[in-house]
Design a protein around this motif. Sequence first.
Motif, PDB file in Angstrom:
ATOM      1  N   ALA A  28      -1.682   2.751  -9.612  1.00 43.04           N
ATOM      2  CA  ALA A  28      -1.605   1.984  -8.368  1.00 43.04           C
ATOM      3  C   ALA A  28      -0.374   1.072  -8.335  1.00 43.04           C
ATOM      4  O   ALA A  28       0.139   0.761  -7.261  1.00 43.04           O
ATOM      5  N   THR A  31       2.453   2.926  -6.772  1.00 46.59           N
ATOM      6  CA  THR A  31       2.263   3.003  -5.320  1.00 46.59           C
ATOM      7  C   THR A  31       2.628   1.687  -4.658  1.00 46.59           C
ATOM      8  O   THR A  31       3.313   1.658  -3.622  1.00 46.59           O
ATOM      9  N   LEU A  32       2.193   0.575  -5.253  1.00 40.12           N
ATOM     10  CA  LEU A  32       2.481  -0.734  -4.673  1.00 40.12           C
ATOM     11  C   LEU A  32       3.982  -1.005  -4.639  1.00 40.12           C
ATOM     12  O   LEU A  32       4.521  -1.453  -3.619  1.00 40.12           O
ATOM     13  N   GLU A  35       5.651   1.043  -1.930  1.00 40.24           N
ATOM     14  CA  GLU A  35       5.390   0.538  -0.578  1.00 40.24           C
ATOM     15  C   GLU A  35       6.224  -0.699  -0.272  1.00 40.24           C
ATOM     16  O   GLU A  35       6.709  -0.874   0.843  1.00 40.24           O
ATOM     17  N   VAL A 102      -3.893  -3.589 -10.597  1.00 40.23           N
ATOM     18  CA  VAL A 102      -3.796  -3.698  -9.138  1.00 40.23           C
ATOM     19  C   VAL A 102      -5.194  -3.512  -8.545  1.00 40.23           C
ATOM     20  O   VAL A 102      -5.867  -2.514  -8.823  1.00 40.23           O
ATOM     21  N   THR A 119       0.223  -2.380   3.825  1.00 42.72           N
ATOM     22  CA  THR A 119       0.418  -2.158   2.391  1.00 42.72           C
ATOM     23  C   THR A 119      -0.912  -2.162   1.645  1.00 42.72           C
ATOM     24  O   THR A 119      -1.133  -1.336   0.747  1.00 42.72           O
ATOM     25  N   VAL A 123      -2.255   1.173  -0.469  1.00 45.69           N
ATOM     26  CA  VAL A 123      -2.606   1.189  -1.888  1.00 45.69           C
ATOM     27  C   VAL A 123      -4.032   1.693  -2.074  1.00 45.69           C
ATOM     28  O   VAL A 123      -4.310   2.534  -2.943  1.00 45.69           O
ATOM     29  N   ALA A 127      -3.353   5.264  -3.662  1.00 47.82           N
ATOM     30  CA  ALA A 127      -3.490   5.082  -5.112  1.00 47.82           C
ATOM     31  C   ALA A 127      -4.911   5.361  -5.581  1.00 47.82           C
ATOM     32  O   ALA A 127      -5.116   5.960  -6.635  1.00 47.82           O
TER      33      ALA A 127
END
Length: 288
Positions: A28, A31-32, A35, A102, A119, A123, A127
């Motif tokens: 994750a 992914t964060l 983004e 996360v 966002t 996530v 994610a």
Amino acid sequence: MAPLAAWYRDAARDLPWRRDEFHEEFGAWGTLVSEFMLQQTPVARVIPHLEAWLSRWPTPRALAEATPAEVVQQWANLGYPRRALWLHRAAIEITDRHDGVVPRDVEPLLLLSGIGDYTARAVAVFAYGDRHPVVDTNTRRVLARAVLGQAQPGSPSRRDLDLMDSLLPTGDAESTVFNAAAMELGATVCTSRSPRCEICPLIDDCAWVAAGRPDTGDTRRRQAAFEGSDRQARGAVLRVLRAAAPDPVLLQGVLPDWPDPLQRDRAIDSLIADGLAEADGETLSLPR
């Protein structure tokens, strides 16, 4: 909108954050970070920066241990450098509040620095595979055309999420694909100025095409020109500071030939106010 998922499986771009090995390595957090970087920045510019960033800071805890100066310097020319400081703060918060993991749920994600509704949902969906509507500019354009028959979407509102939610498949995995497919369609086919309707998988069901593709007007606020702007001046000042880091620069030596001295001074003041630069007497540096 049933044909959308099948189209996505065949036509989706091969992007790092969509690969299984990317998620296995960075989870994750990857992914964060992606983004954050993708906000108002083209995909092609993000990819090399994302790979370098995650190579240097592969976990929230690793980034939390970095200095703000290191973070701003690594952000380089991605633009909107406040995002780098927000990401750094979010990493510290994830480390302190969530033991370096996360969070999965939307509500705790929204409490992290720099994270808004899009966002947080991105996530949770991309994610963790949970079922939520995820709506960005590209998705809103697809919804406006295919469902509402409008050439361009109106101002963002809760109605966008409600409409997307009504279209999502009930299964988590299927809804994740649907969210990604709608974004991809808006980014590559149902584009703002030159939509390629002839290859669109939704052409037979598109309300806008059925109505004759009426021009309902472009209600989007135009972004101000970059050339000669305060944004350009801020970027130029940051380049000077990154080149000198970790050493400070004499204030009188920061862009001495800039054509508008008042604009240069505004840029320096705004960078200090945003925490992107620090003044110490007659010198200026990246934040320590």
